[in-house]
Structures are given as structure tokens and as C-alpha cells.
Scaffold this active site. Structure first.
Site, PDB file in Angstrom:
ATOM      1  N   GLU A   1      -5.148  48.769   0.476  1.00 43.57           N
ATOM      2  CA  GLU A   1      -5.852  47.773   1.291  1.00 43.57           C
ATOM      3  C   GLU A   1      -5.302  47.742   2.722  1.00 43.57           C
ATOM      4  O   GLU A   1      -6.072  47.678   3.688  1.00 43.57           O
ATOM      5  CB  GLU A   1      -5.721  46.396   0.633  1.00 43.57           C
ATOM      6  CG  GLU A   1      -6.599  45.353   1.279  1.00 43.57           C
ATOM      7  CD  GLU A   1      -6.693  44.101   0.426  1.00 43.57           C
ATOM      8  OE1 GLU A   1      -6.966  44.208  -0.790  1.00 43.57           O
ATOM      9  OE2 GLU A   1      -6.476  43.013   0.979  1.00 43.57           O
TER      10      GLU A   1
ATOM     11  N   GLU B   1      -7.920  35.269  -4.862  1.00 44.24           N
ATOM     12  CA  GLU B   1      -8.678  36.495  -5.139  1.00 44.24           C
ATOM     13  C   GLU B   1     -10.151  36.208  -5.455  1.00 44.24           C
ATOM     14  O   GLU B   1     -11.040  36.892  -4.978  1.00 44.24           O
ATOM     15  CB  GLU B   1      -8.051  37.261  -6.312  1.00 44.24           C
ATOM     16  CG  GLU B   1      -6.603  37.696  -6.090  1.00 44.24           C
ATOM     17  CD  GLU B   1      -6.443  38.833  -5.090  1.00 44.24           C
ATOM     18  OE1 GLU B   1      -6.951  38.719  -3.961  1.00 44.24           O
ATOM     19  OE2 GLU B   1      -5.769  39.826  -5.447  1.00 44.24           O
TER      20      GLU B   1
ATOM     21  N   GLU C   1      -9.168  28.489   2.407  1.00 36.90           N
ATOM     22  CA  GLU C   1     -10.133  29.592   2.570  1.00 36.90           C
ATOM     23  C   GLU C   1     -11.264  29.181   3.521  1.00 36.90           C
ATOM     24  O   GLU C   1     -11.698  29.979   4.348  1.00 36.90           O
ATOM     25  CB  GLU C   1     -10.702  30.046   1.220  1.00 36.90           C
ATOM     26  CG  GLU C   1      -9.698  30.794   0.336  1.00 36.90           C
ATOM     27  CD  GLU C   1      -9.353  32.204   0.840  1.00 36.90           C
ATOM     28  OE1 GLU C   1     -10.104  32.772   1.656  1.00 36.90           O
ATOM     29  OE2 GLU C   1      -8.310  32.734   0.414  1.00 36.90           O
TER      30      GLU C   1
HETATM   31  C1  NFM Z   1      -7.703  34.777   3.427  1.00 33.89           C
HETATM   32  C2  NFM Z   1      -7.804  35.776   2.318  1.00 33.89           C
HETATM   33  N1  NFM Z   1      -7.992  35.347   1.069  1.00 33.89           N
HETATM   34  C3  NFM Z   1      -8.085  36.242   0.055  1.00 33.89           C
HETATM   35  C4  NFM Z   1      -7.995  37.584   0.272  1.00 33.89           C
HETATM   36  C5  NFM Z   1      -8.151  38.548  -0.869  1.00 33.89           C
HETATM   37  N2  NFM Z   1      -6.917  39.034  -1.361  1.00 33.89           N
HETATM   38  C6  NFM Z   1      -6.369  40.175  -0.907  1.00 33.89           C
HETATM   39  O1  NFM Z   1      -6.827  40.900  -0.077  1.00 33.89           O
HETATM   40  C7  NFM Z   1      -7.794  38.002   1.595  1.00 33.89           C
HETATM   41  N3  NFM Z   1      -7.703  39.298   1.941  1.00 33.89           N
HETATM   42  N4  NFM Z   1      -7.728  37.073   2.597  1.00 33.89           N
END
Ligand code: NFM
Length: 231
Positions: free
Chosen positions: A98, A150, A220
Site C-alpha cells: 500500500e 478498515e 473518518e
Molecule cells: C483515514 C483512513 N482510514 C482507513 C484507511 C484504510 N486502512 C488502511 O489503508 C485509510 N487508508 N485511511
């Protein structure tokens, strides 16, 4: 109250996580159907919004690595089930790819990550991750946070590649990264091991875990908000 929640989940043959998602549907939808996500899905997303999200998310993922390592350590120490360790280890391993992907994507969009300054919502979120790394934070609560982090991405980006979506071709790869079926199955595995832990948890732990889910969802939403410049 928590005892009732457990009984309800049992009666319906669903996990406690499912009862939480039903109970908190509006706030969960605010995260997984955020205007930024909807703008990707309908093809109206502005490139500066996408670039802002990408750069901030790279910083987040860098902070996410030690957090996942801390979840793994707790699973090794506290879990009587080796499934836990393997699922978390799989998640951890995919972060290497990633990070490489983020770097390639930065090149594609002409972004230099070394110039990126973390915004307030990102700093706050990373601070939460940091606090969860403490050995004093219960494994079940930490696992709840991990799953929630996730699954919000999985549900959000899967929505952008569903039938009828008008996601621009240059954003498809991003959406596939978290919206693909494999990532969906991985989230299901996390949810399953979390449900098993929750069945054995005390009332106090259950309450804390549910509060943690809400806190993650809120972070989030604030994270997506950064892309629109309304921090
Ligand atoms: C802010 C945020 N939340 C969840 C994820 C997803 N997990 C890993 O990549 C992510 N990349 N960013």
C-alpha cells in the site's frame, strides 16, 4: 443493557458488530456515503480534493503501521485463537504494498509527499491511534478500532465501483484498492474475530468498544472533510 445487546445478537444469529451498525446507521452512513465519496462515484470530484485526500492519507497510513503492529502484539499476547494473529498479520503485510502504491500514485498526480503538512483532522486521528497503542488499552477495544477503520474504507470505496457508478477511470485503481472483494473478505474476517471477542467481553469492555466504534466513525468523517477544505 449490554447483556440485552448480546442476547439480541444471539437471537438473530448476527454478531454484535452488526447490531451496532444497525443502531448507529445514520452516523455510519455519514462516513461511508460522505460527499467526497459520492463525488468520486458520480464523477464530479475535483482533482485538488482527491490530491489533498491522497497526501493526507499517505501520512495517515504511515502512522497506521505502528498501530497495526500494536494490535498484532496484543493479539499474540491475549488471544487464545491463532486465527486472530493470522488475519492481523495479513493486514499488516499488505501495508507494505500500500505504501509503495501511494508513492506511485503521488508520482502520477505530481505530488511530493515530503512537502505535505498534516492537517488538524489527520493529526487528531493519528493521536487517537497513538493512544490506542498503549498496552493499557484493552485488546477488544483496539480490535474494534482496527476493524472500524478498515470497514469504513471498504464500504466507502466499494460504493464507488458498484454497478451504475460513474467513477473516473483514473480513480478506479484507488477505489479497487479498498473496494475489491479480497479486502471485503479481510474485513469480514476481522469482524468475525471481533464478534468472537465481544461474546466473551465484560459489560464495561462492550461499552468501551461501542464508544470506540463511534469515535472512529467520527474521525473518518472529519478525515473525508479535509478533502473539501472544510477542516
Ligand atoms: C483515514 C483512513 N482510514 C482507513 C484507511 C484504510 N486502512 C488502511 O489503508 C485509510 N487508508 N485511511
Amino acid at each position: 443493557m449490554q447483556v440485552i445487546a448480546k442476547a439480541k445478537a444471539e437471537e438473530k444469529k448476527i454478531g454484535l458488530t452488526e447490531t451496532w451498525l444497525r443502531k448507529h446507521r445514520p452516523i455510519y452512513d455519514a462516513a461511508t456515503r460522505h460527499p467526497f465519496i459520492l463525488s468520486i462515484r458520480d464523477g464530479t470530484v475535483q482533482s485538488h480534493s482527491f490530491k489533498t485526500w491522497l497526501a493526507q492519507d499517505y501520512l495517515f497510513v504511515r502512522a497506521f503501521v505502528p498501530f497495526v503492529a500494536s494490535v498484532l502484539i496484543k493479539a499474540c499476547k491475549e488471544s487464545d485463537d491463532s486465527d486472530d494473529v493470522e488475519v492481523i498479520l495479513g493486514g499488516m503485510a499488505s501495508l507494505k504494498d500500500e505504501i509503495l502504491w501511494f508513492k506511485r500514485e503521488a508520482n502520477k498526480w505530481g505530488i511530493s509527499f515530503s512537502d505535505v503538512v498534516p492537517q488538524k483532522a489527520n493529526i487528531n486521528y493519528c493521536r487517537l491511534l497513538e493512544s490506542l497503542m498503549s498496552p493499557d488499552v484493552d485488546y477488544t477495544v483496539t480490535l474494534t478500532a482496527f476493524w472500524a477503520i478498515e470497514v469504513v474504507y471498504q464500504e466507502s470505496f466499494a460504493h464507488c465501483i458498484e454497478e451504475g457508478s460513474k467513477t473516473p477511470p483514473e480513480l478506479k485503481e484507488t477505489c479497487e484498492r479498498w473496494g475489491n472483494e479480497g479486502f471485503g473478505q479481510y474485513c469480514q474476517s476481522l469482524q468475525k474475530i471481533l464478534n468472537q471477542r465481544l461474546q466473551k467481553a465484560s459489560d464495561d469492555e462492550l461499552k468501551k468498544a461501542e464508544v470506540m466504534l463511534l469515535s472512529i466513525i467520527e474521525h473518518e468523517v472529519h478525515f473525508w472533510n479535509m478533502s473539501r477544505g472544510n477542516v
